[in-house]
Scaffold this active site. Structure first.
Site, PDB file in Angstrom:
ATOM      1  N   SER A 262       4.658   3.655   7.001  1.00 48.25           N
ATOM      2  CA  SER A 262       4.929   4.986   6.461  1.00 48.25           C
ATOM      3  C   SER A 262       4.249   5.156   5.115  1.00 48.25           C
ATOM      4  O   SER A 262       4.034   4.183   4.390  1.00 48.25           O
ATOM      5  CB  SER A 262       6.436   5.188   6.283  1.00 48.25           C
ATOM      6  OG  SER A 262       6.919   4.445   5.169  1.00 48.25           O
ATOM      7  N   ASP A 263       3.917   6.387   4.779  1.00 43.58           N
ATOM      8  CA  ASP A 263       3.603   6.662   3.383  1.00 43.58           C
ATOM      9  C   ASP A 263       4.900   6.495   2.597  1.00 43.58           C
ATOM     10  O   ASP A 263       6.004   6.556   3.134  1.00 43.58           O
ATOM     11  CB  ASP A 263       3.022   8.071   3.221  1.00 43.58           C
ATOM     12  CG  ASP A 263       2.147   8.180   1.984  1.00 43.58           C
ATOM     13  OD1 ASP A 263       2.260   7.326   1.077  1.00 43.58           O
ATOM     14  OD2 ASP A 263       1.342   9.136   1.899  1.00 43.58           O
TER      15      ASP A 263
END
Length: 745
Positions: A262-263
């Site tokens: 994920s960012d």
């Protein structure tokens, strides 16, 4: 089996010192999948959960009981970020974490040279390895859809073919060091405004032809070991766990075996993250404490909530096992790969790489009257004007902000190279961003200037009038609403009154060179008043030396624009067709969302320019040289292969000038009659060729079925049709030197 494996096995498991007692996952002579399955079989449910989420700002814990290493990530794609506190974005104040800041990725794309991409990747990968990082969060390869995007400087331009070719070699260069790339931001992260709530509305053909090809190339041709999802949504679901992007396309259609990360802070709930293909969660409750528990990391969406869901029968452990397998692959390929090289930091080779990559990326846009290179027979006094001549640019801009070991400014570089030959004077001209600080890293420059705008202008004009040559260094910087994460620009115009200043300088001295430092295109209302224009970029530690190389003529410019240099936003499909920044609505949870219809479809960049017969300031692929090149007549040969027709296009190119130089020969394909609407032409090949004065070389391109195909959304397949095509060979998308037709039967 190695002795170290044996000792570690005894220490960890209390086993008898025999071959059979050694866990397979510790033996890196065994096949990767065998090691993964062995490790997976030994892990408890809690250990499986722990390995898929963060334990600190930039690390995941591994499995200490089994000797499976921690996994450390680092920003970013242009240099290894300084160390931060365990839970915070603030710097840890180490004294040995300065790095080599390499040129921006737009500069790399402007080299149009995959060998430079491989050198870039190798060099930055060595620095990440030296700092014992397992995952480098980059490269960014989102498509340049609007010149207002604040992160364009981190990406590789507007064309999917160019971005893909450059990304492949960057990926290979980094991963040769046993450091994984994390290709970002998958996908459709094309703006920073409303970046957490933007919901691009994109048809399948546009998605597959424009926004996916570079990612596919990085995944399959480059063999990228991890991908990062974006903050944005796609069809109403967040990109970091979007089932269409992650499950159907990346892991399904492409058969990719890496890990999706994920960012930071891009995860919002458990069920979608579990089902949508996310493998590792980072950055939720980003200081590690805000959730109000003693250990926020255990309460990440993919931590205790996921664990409890499995225990309650809501989620299958099979889904978890797939995530763990992917994280184990990533770990064994990187931090538990004992054959990876040791790396290097700030080496002479890295300094040379920074300078060479930047030198190949600088683009000579205009050079009327041969003002450049600087001619000692005509020039004795040089006036350097503009804040960007003295401003350090490695600090700021978001996650790409760096703690560079040093930075040569343009003025210092010119003085180093030309100070003994010429009298060099300096005037500020304008005051822009004087901060020079980001997350605790400071340039320690004091750029404050309390003179009025009128006083600064008068001083600049006076300095210009007294010179034989004026070099204006302007453009953008890393401040908000310039080139910076989390901000789009509000206009294409240069900030801080620079347009008025350039007009005044052009009136004061006809021998004016504008050096625009930016990572994206800017409006140039003065383009016809200025005889010479150079597009520079953020060039890292060696900025000043690199620009001195170009301006002095020590290096012959060979960069080509990786995007169209528009005259105004009216030439940009996303803006002209009302598709930016979108319309406010709500997602399925009732949260704010911005629907952003990609009304321009496949007509991005030069495709839109061609379709509407527009004339930008400078076309995609444009770039001049201090020498000249002549193209001969293109020819085409056909060979029938097992899978259909293949064609080879050849064209001789001659250096007709007096300097050695390199020309990027570009191949575009035009489908002369199609059952669907297709662009006038599309880039399908390029080759950078070095030529001595008078030398001729023949450049060849192979045209295969993918180069002729379009994506048929109804069939969900790439389709190539029989009929007449045309190969166009030239120096830019608007400078076609030779054409040749061929027929596909």
């Amino acid at each position: 089996m190695r002795i170290s494996n044996l000792l570690l096995s005894v220490a960890l498991l209390g086993a008898t010192a025999t071959q059979a007692a050694v866990p397979v996952y510790l033996d890196d002579s065994k096949p990767l999948e065998e090691r993964v399955e062995d490790a997976l079989s030994r892990m408890t449910l809690r250990e499986k959960i722990n390995i898929i989420h963060a334990q600190s700002k930039f690390s995941a814990p591994g499995v200490p009981r089994l000797g499976i290493s921690e996994l450390w990530c680092t920003d970013g794609p242009m240099g290894v970020r300084p160390e931060v506190l365990w839970d915070e974005w603030e710097q840890a104040s180490w004294t040995n974490d300065s790095c080599m800041a390499f040129p921006s990725l737009t500069a790399l794309a402007a080299t149009w040279n995959p060998e430079m991409a491989k050198l870039y990747g190798k060099s930055i990968g060595e620095e990440a390895r030296y700092r014992n990082k397992a995952v480098l969060l980059g490269p960014g390869i989102n498509i340049y859809r609007t010149p207002l995007n604040g992160r364009n400087f981190e990406y590789m331009g507007e064309d999917p073919f160019l971005a893909g070719k450059m990304a492949v070699d960057y990926v290979k260069g980094v991963q040769a060091n046993g450091v994984a790339v994390c290709v970002k931001h998958f996908a459709l992260n094309n703006n920073e405004i409303n970046r957490h709530t933007s919901n691009p509305i994109v048809d399948d053909r546009t998605l597959y032809e424009i926004y996916l090809p570079a990612f596919k190339a990085a995944a399959l041709e480059g063999g990228a070991w991890s991908f990062m999802g974006g903050y944005n949504l796609f069809r109403g679901e967040h990109a970091s766990y979007n089932p269409i992007l992650m499950n159907d396309i990346l892991k399904g259609e492409w058969g990719w075996d890496g890990a999706v990360i994920s960012d930071w802070g891009a995860v919002h709930e458990t069920e979608s993250a579990v089902k949508g293909g996310l493998d590792m969660e980072f950055g939720s409750w980003t200081n590690g404490l805000t959730n109000g528990v003693s250990n926020a990391y255990d309460n990440y969406w993919l931590a205790n909530p996921y664990l409890n869901g499995i225990k309650e029968g809501k989620y299958s452990e099979d889904e978890l096992n797939d995530k763990v397998r992917r994280v184990l692959r990533l770990t064994f390929r990187t931090t538990m790969n004992r054959n990876r090289p040791y790396g290097a930091m700030l080496s002479d080779e890295h300094i040379a790489a920074c300078r060479n990559i930047g030198g190949e990326g600088v683009v000579l846009l205009k050079n009327q009257g041969d003002l450049l290179p600087i001619n000692p027979a005509k020039v004795k006094k040089i006036a350097v004007i503009g804040e960007n001549a003295i401003k350090m640019m490695t600090v700021g801009g978001g996650s790409s902000s760096l703690k560079a070991a040093y930075e040569i400014t343009p003025l210092q570089g010119l003085k180093n190279r030309l100070g003994k030959e010429y009298e060099i004077s300096y005037a500020r001209g304008y005051v822009g961003d004087t901060t020079g600080e980001y997350n605790g890293v400071r340039t320690n420059q004091d750029l404050r200037d309390f003179r009025s705008k009128e006083e600064l202008l008068a001083d600049a004009v006076k300095t210009a009038k007294d010179a034989d040559l004026v070099l204006f260094f302007g453009g953008l910087n890393k401040a908000p609403h310039n080139d910076a994460e989390d901000f789009d620009r509000t206009t294409m115009d240069l900030p801080y009154g620079q347009n008025e200043l350039i007009d005044a300088l052009a009136k004061a001295n006809k021998n004016l060179v504008v050096v625009n430092i930016s990572g994206t295109g800017v409006a140039m209302p003065w383009v016809n008043k200025v005889p010479a224009i150079v597009q520079a970029w953020y060039l890292g530690n060696e900025t000043g030396n690199t620009l001195a190389d170009i301006l002095s003529g020590d290096v012959n410019p060979s960069g080509k624009l990786p995007y169209t240099y528009y005259t105004s936003l009216d030439q940009v499909g996303a803006h002209k067709l009302g598709a930016y920044p979108g319309t406010k609505t709500k997602d399925r949870f009732g949260n704010e969302m911005w629907d952003m219809p990609y009304n321009e479809g496949i007509y991005v960049g030069y495709r839109y320019i061609d379709k509407n017969k527009l004339k930008p300031n400078f076309p995609f692929g444009h770039g001049l040289s201090y020498t000249t090149y002549k193209y001969g007549k293109a020819t085409v040969d056909k060979a029938v292969g097992a899978k259909g027709d293949k064609f080879t296009v050849s064209v001789p190119v001659t250096n007709t000038g007096k300097r050695a130089g390199s020309e990027t020969v570009q191949l575009y394909i035009s489908d002369l009659k199609s059952s669907v609407d297709r662009p006038v032409k599309e880039l399908k090949g390029f080759s950078k060729v070095a030529l001595q004065p008078g030398e001729t070389k023949t450049v060849t391109f192979e045209i295969d079925e993918p180069a002729l195909s379009f994506f048929d959304a109804d069939k969900h397949a790439w389709v190539s049709e029989p009929g007449d095509f045309e190969a166009l060979v030239g120096a830019s998308s608007a400078d076609i030197r030779s054409k040749v037709k061929f027929t596909v039967k």
